[in-house]
Design a protein around this motif. Sequence first.
Motif, PDB file in Angstrom:
ATOM      1  N   MET A   1       0.853  -1.202   0.000  1.00  0.00           N
ATOM      2  CA  MET A   1       0.000   0.000   0.000  1.00  0.00           C
ATOM      3  C   MET A   1       0.878   1.237   0.000  1.00  0.00           C
ATOM      4  SD  MET A   1      -2.900   1.151   2.787  1.00  0.00           S
ATOM      5  CE  MET A   1      -3.980  -0.177   2.307  1.00  0.00           C
ATOM      6  N   SER A   2       0.505   2.242  -0.763  1.00  0.00           N
ATOM      7  CA  SER A   2       1.302   3.456  -0.842  1.00  0.00           C
ATOM      8  C   SER A   2       1.060   4.337   0.371  1.00  0.00           C
ATOM      9  CB  SER A   2       0.957   4.223  -2.117  1.00  0.00           C
ATOM     10  OG  SER A   2      -0.414   4.536  -2.129  1.00  0.00           O
ATOM     11  N   THR A   3       2.064   5.122   0.713  1.00  0.00           N
ATOM     12  CA  THR A   3       1.949   6.061   1.809  1.00  0.00           C
ATOM     13  C   THR A   3       1.385   7.364   1.288  1.00  0.00           C
ATOM     14  OG1 THR A   3       3.897   5.047   2.796  1.00  0.00           O
ATOM     15  CG2 THR A   3       3.226   7.185   3.660  1.00  0.00           C
ATOM     16  N   VAL A   4       0.419   7.923   1.996  1.00  0.00           N
ATOM     17  CA  VAL A   4      -0.260   9.115   1.503  1.00  0.00           C
ATOM     18  C   VAL A   4       0.541  10.363   1.852  1.00  0.00           C
ATOM     19  CG1 VAL A   4      -2.317  10.547   1.735  1.00  0.00           C
ATOM     20  CG2 VAL A   4      -2.529   8.060   1.607  1.00  0.00           C
ATOM     21  N   LEU A   5       0.779  11.192   0.850  1.00  0.00           N
ATOM     22  CA  LEU A   5       1.365  12.504   1.059  1.00  0.00           C
ATOM     23  C   LEU A   5       0.224  13.476   1.264  1.00  0.00           C
ATOM     24  CD1 LEU A   5       3.654  14.639   0.875  1.00  0.00           C
ATOM     25  CD2 LEU A   5       3.221  14.714  -1.570  1.00  0.00           C
ATOM     26  N   SER A   6       0.179  14.128   2.402  1.00  0.00           N
ATOM     27  CA  SER A   6      -0.880  15.090   2.668  1.00  0.00           C
ATOM     28  C   SER A   6      -0.306  16.489   2.731  1.00  0.00           C
ATOM     29  CB  SER A   6      -1.558  14.765   4.013  1.00  0.00           C
ATOM     30  OG  SER A   6      -0.704  15.111   5.088  1.00  0.00           O
ATOM     31  N   PRO A   7      -1.152  17.493   2.526  1.00  0.00           N
ATOM     32  CA  PRO A   7      -0.668  18.864   2.569  1.00  0.00           C
ATOM     33  C   PRO A   7      -0.082  19.253   3.919  1.00  0.00           C
ATOM     34  CG  PRO A   7      -2.824  18.755   1.511  1.00  0.00           C
ATOM     35  CD  PRO A   7      -2.562  17.411   2.126  1.00  0.00           C
ATOM     36  N   THR A   8      -0.382  18.488   4.970  1.00  0.00           N
ATOM     37  CA  THR A   8       0.103  18.841   6.299  1.00  0.00           C
ATOM     38  C   THR A   8       1.323  18.033   6.719  1.00  0.00           C
ATOM     39  OG1 THR A   8      -1.462  17.259   7.279  1.00  0.00           O
ATOM     40  CG2 THR A   8      -2.203  19.535   7.044  1.00  0.00           C
ATOM     41  N   ALA A   9       1.804  17.140   5.851  1.00  0.00           N
ATOM     42  CA  ALA A   9       2.987  16.346   6.200  1.00  0.00           C
ATOM     43  C   ALA A   9       4.176  17.266   6.393  1.00  0.00           C
ATOM     44  CB  ALA A   9       3.275  15.339   5.098  1.00  0.00           C
ATOM     45  N   ASP A  10       4.947  17.040   7.469  1.00  0.00           N
ATOM     46  CA  ASP A  10       6.075  17.941   7.716  1.00  0.00           C
ATOM     47  C   ASP A  10       7.286  17.530   6.892  1.00  0.00           C
ATOM     48  OD1 ASP A  10       7.529  15.898   9.088  1.00  0.00           O
ATOM     49  OD2 ASP A  10       6.512  16.392  10.952  1.00  0.00           O
ATOM     50  N   ALA A  11       8.283  18.407   6.840  1.00  0.00           N
ATOM     51  CA  ALA A  11       9.437  18.208   5.967  1.00  0.00           C
ATOM     52  C   ALA A  11      10.199  16.937   6.311  1.00  0.00           C
ATOM     53  CB  ALA A  11      10.350  19.432   6.046  1.00  0.00           C
ATOM     54  N   ALA A  12      10.363  16.664   7.602  1.00  0.00           N
ATOM     55  CA  ALA A  12      11.113  15.481   8.009  1.00  0.00           C
ATOM     56  C   ALA A  12      10.406  14.200   7.571  1.00  0.00           C
ATOM     57  CB  ALA A  12      11.308  15.484   9.526  1.00  0.00           C
ATOM     58  N   GLU A  13       9.085  14.212   7.673  1.00  0.00           N
ATOM     59  CA  GLU A  13       8.300  13.035   7.269  1.00  0.00           C
ATOM     60  C   GLU A  13       8.426  12.792   5.769  1.00  0.00           C
ATOM     61  OE1 GLU A  13       3.647  11.461   7.496  1.00  0.00           O
ATOM     62  OE2 GLU A  13       4.207  13.430   8.291  1.00  0.00           O
ATOM     63  N   LEU A  14       8.321  13.860   4.985  1.00  0.00           N
ATOM     64  CA  LEU A  14       8.432  13.730   3.540  1.00  0.00           C
ATOM     65  C   LEU A  14       9.819  13.287   3.130  1.00  0.00           C
ATOM     66  CD1 LEU A  14       6.476  16.888   2.343  1.00  0.00           C
ATOM     67  CD2 LEU A  14       5.716  14.525   2.308  1.00  0.00           C
ATOM     68  N   SER A  15      10.838  13.818   3.776  1.00  0.00           N
ATOM     69  CA  SER A  15      12.211  13.442   3.456  1.00  0.00           C
ATOM     70  C   SER A  15      12.445  11.961   3.692  1.00  0.00           C
ATOM     71  CB  SER A  15      13.199  14.266   4.295  1.00  0.00           C
ATOM     72  OG  SER A  15      13.068  15.643   4.015  1.00  0.00           O
ATOM     73  N   ALA A  16      11.837  11.433   4.742  1.00  0.00           N
ATOM     74  CA  ALA A  16      11.999  10.012   5.055  1.00  0.00           C
ATOM     75  C   ALA A  16      11.265   9.137   4.049  1.00  0.00           C
ATOM     76  CB  ALA A  16      11.493   9.737   6.473  1.00  0.00           C
ATOM     77  N   ARG A  17      10.108   9.610   3.566  1.00  0.00           N
ATOM     78  CA  ARG A  17       9.319   8.802   2.634  1.00  0.00           C
ATOM     79  C   ARG A  17       9.930   8.792   1.228  1.00  0.00           C
ATOM     80  NH1 ARG A  17       3.190  11.055   3.501  1.00  0.00           N
ATOM     81  NH2 ARG A  17       3.061  10.835   5.764  1.00  0.00           N
ATOM     82  N   TYR A  18      10.439   9.943   0.820  1.00  0.00           N
ATOM     83  CA  TYR A  18      10.883  10.103  -0.568  1.00  0.00           C
ATOM     84  C   TYR A  18      12.298  10.685  -0.619  1.00  0.00           C
ATOM     85  CZ  TYR A  18       5.806   9.814  -0.912  1.00  0.00           C
ATOM     86  OH  TYR A  18       4.501   9.438  -0.780  1.00  0.00           O
ATOM     87  N   PRO A  19      13.287   9.985  -0.065  1.00  0.00           N
ATOM     88  CA  PRO A  19      14.643  10.560   0.037  1.00  0.00           C
ATOM     89  C   PRO A  19      15.306  10.813  -1.311  1.00  0.00           C
ATOM     90  CG  PRO A  19      14.657   8.215   0.579  1.00  0.00           C
ATOM     91  CD  PRO A  19      13.227   8.616   0.498  1.00  0.00           C
ATOM     92  N   ASP A  20      14.931  10.057  -2.346  1.00  0.00           N
ATOM     93  CA  ASP A  20      15.590  10.203  -3.650  1.00  0.00           C
ATOM     94  C   ASP A  20      14.911  11.245  -4.532  1.00  0.00           C
ATOM     95  OD1 ASP A  20      17.478   8.176  -3.096  1.00  0.00           O
ATOM     96  OD2 ASP A  20      15.962   6.659  -3.533  1.00  0.00           O
ATOM     97  N   ALA A  21      13.884  11.906  -3.995  1.00  0.00           N
ATOM     98  CA  ALA A  21      13.179  12.918  -4.779  1.00  0.00           C
ATOM     99  C   ALA A  21      13.394  14.324  -4.234  1.00  0.00           C
ATOM    100  CB  ALA A  21      11.679  12.608  -4.795  1.00  0.00           C
ATOM    101  N   LEU A  22      14.214  14.456  -3.206  1.00  0.00           N
ATOM    102  CA  LEU A  22      14.358  15.747  -2.540  1.00  0.00           C
ATOM    103  C   LEU A  22      14.997  16.800  -3.431  1.00  0.00           C
ATOM    104  CD1 LEU A  22      15.535  14.577   0.994  1.00  0.00           C
ATOM    105  CD2 LEU A  22      13.318  15.546   0.382  1.00  0.00           C
ATOM    106  N   GLU A  23      16.013  16.410  -4.191  1.00  0.00           N
ATOM    107  CA  GLU A  23      16.769  17.361  -4.990  1.00  0.00           C
ATOM    108  C   GLU A  23      16.727  16.991  -6.466  1.00  0.00           C
ATOM    109  OE1 GLU A  23      17.984  20.083  -3.814  1.00  0.00           O
ATOM    110  OE2 GLU A  23      17.527  19.613  -1.718  1.00  0.00           O
ATOM    111  N   PRO A  24      16.955  17.967  -7.346  1.00  0.00           N
ATOM    112  CA  PRO A  24      17.012  17.665  -8.784  1.00  0.00           C
ATOM    113  C   PRO A  24      18.171  16.731  -9.102  1.00  0.00           C
ATOM    114  CG  PRO A  24      16.796  20.031  -8.396  1.00  0.00           C
ATOM    115  CD  PRO A  24      17.096  19.406  -7.073  1.00  0.00           C
ATOM    116  N   LEU A  25      18.018  15.976 -10.179  1.00  0.00           N
ATOM    117  CA  LEU A  25      19.113  15.119 -10.651  1.00  0.00           C
ATOM    118  C   LEU A  25      20.104  15.890 -11.496  1.00  0.00           C
ATOM    119  CD1 LEU A  25      17.712  11.658 -11.801  1.00  0.00           C
ATOM    120  CD2 LEU A  25      19.143  12.171  -9.835  1.00  0.00           C
TER     121      LEU A  25
END
Length: 466
Positions: A1-25
């Motif tokens: 099951m996918s993890t839901v990204l919500s508008p209220t998710a904090d930066a640390a939570e998002l960084s942990a979920r999607y570490p390879d999407a934080l910065e441009p390639l």
Amino acid sequence: MSTVLSPTADAAELSARYPDALEPLAAVVGADLAAPLVTGGSVRYANLDYAASAPALAEVADHLTEVLPFYASVHRGAGYASQISTSVYENARGTVRAFAGARPDDAVVFTRNTTDSLNLLAGCVPPGLDVLYLDIEHHANLLPWQGRPHRSVVAADTVAETLERLGAELAHGGVGLLAVTGASNVTGEVLPLAELAALAHAHGARILVDAAQLAPHRRIDMAGDPGAVTGIDYLAFSGHKLYAPFGSGVLVGRPDWLDAGRPHLAGGGAVSEVRLESVAWATGPARHEAGSPNVLGAATLARAAEVLGALDPVAWTRHEEQLRAALVDGLEAIDGVGVHRLFADAPSAIGVVNFSIAGYDAGLAAAYLSAEHGIGVRDGRFCAHPALTRLGLPAGSLRASFGVGSRLEDVERLVAAVGQLVEAGLGIDYAVDAGRWVPARDTRPFPAWAPNTPGTAGAAPCSLGE
């Protein structure tokens, strides 16, 4: 099951979920462009419209600066600059051939864009052979074939059944070319090209892949395994989608049809001998490249191919998959927002997400995202009217698209802005100008060098009533 990204998710939570999407390639020109807001101030422009025209790679722009002083006539110029320009132009063919994984003898013909490439090939399919295509294609891979013998197949709800339908049509015989998209420009879904190529070849047909969307997102291997019959016969894509927006496209493929086909343009450079009442046409790429070629477009397209070809394919795919997962999960978590797909079993998808917001015209929602949040997305029917009709969206929808210059923050801002629209509604009044939604009173400034002409069908933010 996918993890839901919500508008209220904090930066640390998002960084942990999607570490390879934080910065441009990769670095792109305009990555830190400031977009003014109608509410005052400005924000970093969140470019989520890569599928229409991608920004230039920084390395591509730098290369243009290097080449520009040497720009001159090609092929028959004896001057030093002409010799350099000719070398740059002709060597670009080899770079593009390698990027496409083409066969050593495949022709590389430079064109204006993917549409130009497909129209060129339409004049080269031998008489007596039909062209077969699906209803989900971009107009560029529909309209060129309608002027010659052709057949169409309505795609099923699954890729598997769609392949069965194509196989059944191919089995009737008489098809010379199967023309398919590599990745849908509407939904981003990728088709199984090896299976499609094998299917076409098993019935004596060739396969053309419209790679306008696929090439900027995935490695392509036209040749396939040596000795195998699963390779792609023809491949078309555009520089402006491949981070080289300088007016060049390309058609790569088997030379026999191209050498015998109708020259794409009649003019200088495409001939071996001209008489007053007749002509002997050249063979090879020159046959279809009449007139002065776009040397700088070819040079920048080749440099973009080099940059993308040097990316780690695993990191490239992972970056995009995480951005897409974050966006899809975030949008689907918002009441009234639907994410649209063509197939239930597509093997993968590139950085293109199609969605709609209940109660809001797509054009109005796009204008809101731009004016109030500094976010650029696409709206409409994406030059794929039959596909939008098939999705039950005849009036159009929204499309967010991203690439190597994108970052998680872009997705985060889009999800938050859509959530705000659903919860609180529009922040300002909007009106229709020349068929496009725009702010009723748009105070955003244009650069001094850019024209701001009212009534241009939404081509520019217009100040209505002033």
